[in-house]
Scaffold this active site. Structure first.
Site, PDB file in Angstrom:
ATOM      1  N   TYR A 142     -46.755 -26.512  21.991  1.00 12.10           N
ATOM      2  CA  TYR A 142     -46.318 -25.296  22.684  1.00 12.10           C
ATOM      3  C   TYR A 142     -46.973 -24.054  22.109  1.00 12.10           C
ATOM      4  O   TYR A 142     -47.251 -23.994  20.917  1.00 12.10           O
ATOM      5  CB  TYR A 142     -44.806 -25.110  22.537  1.00 12.10           C
ATOM      6  CG  TYR A 142     -43.993 -25.420  23.786  1.00 12.10           C
ATOM      7  CD1 TYR A 142     -44.022 -24.553  24.872  1.00 12.10           C
ATOM      8  CD2 TYR A 142     -43.195 -26.556  23.874  1.00 12.10           C
ATOM      9  CE1 TYR A 142     -43.273 -24.823  26.019  1.00 12.10           C
ATOM     10  CE2 TYR A 142     -42.452 -26.830  25.014  1.00 12.10           C
ATOM     11  CZ  TYR A 142     -42.492 -25.960  26.082  1.00 12.10           C
ATOM     12  OH  TYR A 142     -41.754 -26.231  27.195  1.00 12.10           O
TER      13      TYR A 142
ATOM     14  N   ASP B  12     -38.536 -23.944  15.496  1.00 13.50           N
ATOM     15  CA  ASP B  12     -39.937 -23.570  15.252  1.00 13.50           C
ATOM     16  C   ASP B  12     -40.117 -22.463  14.216  1.00 13.50           C
ATOM     17  O   ASP B  12     -41.160 -22.380  13.579  1.00 13.50           O
ATOM     18  CB  ASP B  12     -40.609 -23.166  16.558  1.00 13.50           C
ATOM     19  CG  ASP B  12     -40.656 -24.339  17.535  1.00 13.50           C
ATOM     20  OD1 ASP B  12     -39.755 -24.444  18.379  1.00 13.50           O
ATOM     21  OD2 ASP B  12     -41.573 -25.165  17.416  1.00 13.50           O
TER      22      ASP B  12
ATOM     23  N   GLU C 268     -38.094 -24.257  10.676  1.00 13.15           N
ATOM     24  CA  GLU C 268     -38.606 -25.548  10.216  1.00 13.15           C
ATOM     25  C   GLU C 268     -40.134 -25.580  10.101  1.00 13.15           C
ATOM     26  O   GLU C 268     -40.680 -26.489   9.483  1.00 13.15           O
ATOM     27  CB  GLU C 268     -38.177 -26.669  11.182  1.00 13.15           C
ATOM     28  CG  GLU C 268     -36.706 -27.017  11.072  1.00 13.15           C
ATOM     29  CD  GLU C 268     -36.317 -28.181  11.981  1.00 13.15           C
ATOM     30  OE1 GLU C 268     -35.290 -28.812  11.710  1.00 13.15           O
ATOM     31  OE2 GLU C 268     -37.031 -28.463  12.970  1.00 13.15           O
TER      32      GLU C 268
ATOM     33  N   GLY D 171     -44.951 -17.799  11.659  1.00  9.95           N
ATOM     34  CA  GLY D 171     -45.980 -16.843  11.263  1.00  9.95           C
ATOM     35  C   GLY D 171     -47.243 -17.520  10.763  1.00  9.95           C
ATOM     36  O   GLY D 171     -48.354 -17.062  11.017  1.00  9.95           O
TER      37      GLY D 171
ATOM     38  N   HIS E 171     -34.875 -23.762  25.265  1.00  5.51           N
ATOM     39  CA  HIS E 171     -35.443 -23.062  24.103  1.00  5.51           C
ATOM     40  C   HIS E 171     -34.485 -21.925  23.764  1.00  5.51           C
ATOM     41  O   HIS E 171     -34.363 -20.976  24.535  1.00  5.51           O
ATOM     42  CB  HIS E 171     -36.795 -22.433  24.423  1.00  5.51           C
ATOM     43  CG  HIS E 171     -37.837 -23.377  24.954  1.00  5.51           C
ATOM     44  ND1 HIS E 171     -38.939 -23.760  24.230  1.00  5.51           N
ATOM     45  CD2 HIS E 171     -37.950 -24.003  26.145  1.00  5.51           C
ATOM     46  CE1 HIS E 171     -39.689 -24.580  24.956  1.00  5.51           C
ATOM     47  NE2 HIS E 171     -39.108 -24.746  26.126  1.00  5.51           N
TER      48      HIS E 171
HETATM   49 CU   LIG Z   1     -39.969 -25.747  27.624  1.00  5.63          CU
END
Ligand SMILES: [Cu+2]
Length: 642
Positions: free
Chosen positions: A385, A301, A304, A308, A437
């Site tokens: 998310y 995240d 890729e 920000g 994560h």
């Molecule tokens: Cu999760």
């Protein structure tokens, strides 16, 4: 061609993020000098951070040289360039082609990709097969493609798009995933290359909305108010924040979001540095389902997507509560224009329980102090998310990072009666695959100066013997992590393991070098195998701790361009030269993994799950640095002689 007149740029501090005018000017200069065409995209325009000696030598009022670091993507040629543009001199200082890489996916591409997919007849046919005829209700998310070479797709800029269908435009868009459908898109040509349809699964039957009208509102909650009638105890001057004895600068980049710079603590009249720079520099979310629409889900995240650029505008009373000061963030879009993200960073104080206490039960003398913390935070939405990043500073010298995960789980649809092996059902027909994560935080340490060493400290039981006749003895053992190869470590909670960053030339009054320790919190290792493409691409997640010798080019745990990268970049390559680490400028990289075994309670929107770590002083101060925190005003009983 526009002529660009060189002008001098004055600004308060060399680490101030680029202002809107500087972003657009950098792009203008670049377009004028390098014939960057109209189809080129500005992936990232951010401050080109000056060398450490310039930053550390800066005094208020000094002239500041400003420069931008720009990543440019040429859609025609599929080429990526990095440029340094001097804003002070109005010229391009360097212009380099970076072969064979794909920069981060930018927001403009999300929207264009969604439109391209909706217009594609093969995808439309797949929709009709599923009874969907109103394509405007489809949501198409650009999932990074990873590195799964496919005949004829080498060198292309790819995403593997996933589809969800709303029932009406105000629905939770992720309630009804389209199972078994992958749409592979070339983002440079912005055209669908192929649609993989692995078979129709019915859309889940239920909506999954969470507005008060649908979810209800309990009636027994009374107001809570945080009042600070004299205002907060911190001061914000531009990007500098002073609170209690802490002083720091709050930066922001399109890639990392919030960045902490030059964190110091005022101790007995001395300004003592602790961190030169700290930020979350990458993350990756490996999913555990091997089937066609899941195996590639590995979003990086930060690297890729540029977390920000995805920062939310925060709202007082909702995202933060109390006396808030906000900082805006300014990022670029694909056209090189500046976009202001209002209220992207929230600064506020929180009561944090008690700081310390003792009650002399013989005399009745009692002292109690409340702990307060300064919180600097931002929240980014990456597709389904939300990630909140909270840096907490305490009055006892502790620094804490808390990452808060919420939003909607990545999901899929299953046929009625199926019991998923690689995850859990969260609602009828809706499935949440097991996943993790992994975050990596880069801590450019500066404990009382740049020359530091790192030790691993374990607690060890003494063997029984003449020195340990009662079998009760245990002690700590510190091992120097003397080279980059030796400084690749795992947590071990059963031996109370922590890592201590010390300054060997600054000795405290009990004869030990001053230090800060990194205390791991909850953590886990990846389950993806060593040969999995995600493990190759996110080598950083195979070790919880890495220490490297400072190199300004080594900035990101998964390398500069993780998107579609074949692997090996970032920390594994930074550590390859096995540089010696003792008493030198070290960078500590900590990987922490949240293990997400999905629950029905994570649906339809997930309660916050938190993960993080702490940096605590260990012999940095001569005593408890919070002794002089006063009893709260109006509460004399907190300091009480009977
Ligand atoms: Cu999760």
């Amino acid at each position: 061609m526009a002529t660009v007149v060189a002008t001098s740029t004055s600004t308060a501090h060399p680490l101030d993020p680029l202002r809107a005018g500087e972003i657009t000017r950098a792009w203008e200069i670049l377009r004028a000098e390098r014939r960057v065409g109209p189809r080129a995209r500005a992936v990232s325009i951010a401050l080109h951070e000056p060398p450490k000696e310039v930053v550390l030598g800066h005094r208020t009022g000094d002239t500041v040289t400003r420069a931008a670091f720009v990543v440019v993507m040429d859609r025609e040629a599929g080429r990526t360039h990095e440029a340094v543009v001097s804003l002070s001199e109005g010229r391009v200082v360097s212009w380099e082609h970076v072969p064979g890489v794909q920069p981060a996916i930018i927001l403009d591409e999300f929207f264009e990709c969604e439109a391209a997919v909706r217009a594609d007849p093969r995808w439309q046919e797949a929709m009709r097969k599923r009874g969907v005829t109103d394509f405007s209700l489809a949501m198409v998310d650009s999932w990074s493609a990873g590195h799964f070479p496919h005949e004829g797709e080498e060198g292309r800029r790819l995403v593997r798009a996933l589809t969800w269908i709303r029932r009406n435009p105000r629905d939770n868009g992720y309630a009804r995933p389209v199972a078994n459908l992958i749409t592979v898109v070339d983002l440079n040509e912005m055209k669908v290359l192929r649609v993989e349809d692995h078979g129709v699964v019915p859309l889940p039957p239920e909506d999954a909305n969470y507005s008060p009208e649908v979810a209800g509102s309990r009636a027994d909650l009374r107001p809570i108010e945080i009042r600070q009638p004299q205002g907060p105890s911190f001061e914000v001057d531009g990007h500098e924040v002073r609170w209690q004895k802490w002083r720091m600068r709050i930066g922001f980049t399109p890639r990392e979001g919030l960045v902490l710079h030059t964190v110091t603590y005022q101790d007995q009249g001395r300004e003592r540095p602790i961190l030169y720079r700290a930020s979350v520099v990458d993350m990756v979310v490996p999913y555990g389902d091997p089937r066609p629409t899941y195996f590639h889900r590995n979003a990086f995240d930060v690297g890729e997507y540029g977390i920000g650029t995805l920062a939310n505008a925060l709202v007082n009373g909702c995202d933060c509560l109390g006396e808030i000061r906000y900082l805006d963030a300014v990022v670029n879009n694909g056209a090189g224009e500046a976009t202001t993200l209002p209220n992207a960073i929230c600064l506020h104080e929180e009561d944090a329980g008690i700081l310390w206490k003792h009650f002399d039960w013989r005399t009745g003398y009692s002292e109690v102090r409340r702990s307060r913390r300064l919180v600097a935070s931002f929240i980014a939405t990456v597709g389904n998310y939300e990630y909140g990043f909270y840096w907490n500073f305490y009055q006892d010298g502790t620094i804490q990072l808390e990452v808060k995960m919420t939003g909607v789980i990545s999901n899929g649809a299953v046929v009625p009666g199926e019991r998923p092996r690689w995850g859990a059902l969260v609602a009828p027909g809706v499935y949440g695959p097991i996943h993790q994560h992994f975050f990596n935080v880069r801590l450019d340490m500066m404990v009382d100066g740049s020359q530091n060493s790192v030790y691993e400290v374990d607690t060890v039981a003494d063997p029984p013997g003449p020195e340990n006749p009662h079998h009760n003895a245990f002690h700590t053992e510190a091992t120097l992590l003397g080279t980059e190869a030796r400084a690749q470590r795992l947590i071990d909670p059963l031996v109370g393991r922590f890592w201590k960053i010390v300054n060997p030339s600054r000795i405290n009054r009990v004869g030990e070098p001053v230090g800060y320790k990194l205390m791991p919190g909850e953590n886990v290792l990846p389950f993806a195998g060593p040969e999995a493409q995600v493990t190759r691409r996110a080598g950083f997640m195979t070790r919880h701790l890495w220490v490297t010798r400072y190199d300004p080019r080594e900035r990101y745990a998964a390398g500069d361009y993780p998107n579609q990268h074949p692997g090996g970049a970032g920390l594994p390559s930074y550590a390859k030269d096995d540089a010696p680490l003792e008493n030198t400028d070290v960078v500590v990289w900590y990987t922490f993994g949240a293990h997400h075994v999905v629950r029905p309670e994570d649906w339809p929107v997930m309660p916050v799950a938190g993960i993080g770590f702490m940096l605590k002083p260990v012999g940095f101060f001569d005593r408890n640095p919070g002794l002089d925190v006063p009893p709260p005003i109006g509460h004399h009983e907190c300091s009480h002689h009977q």
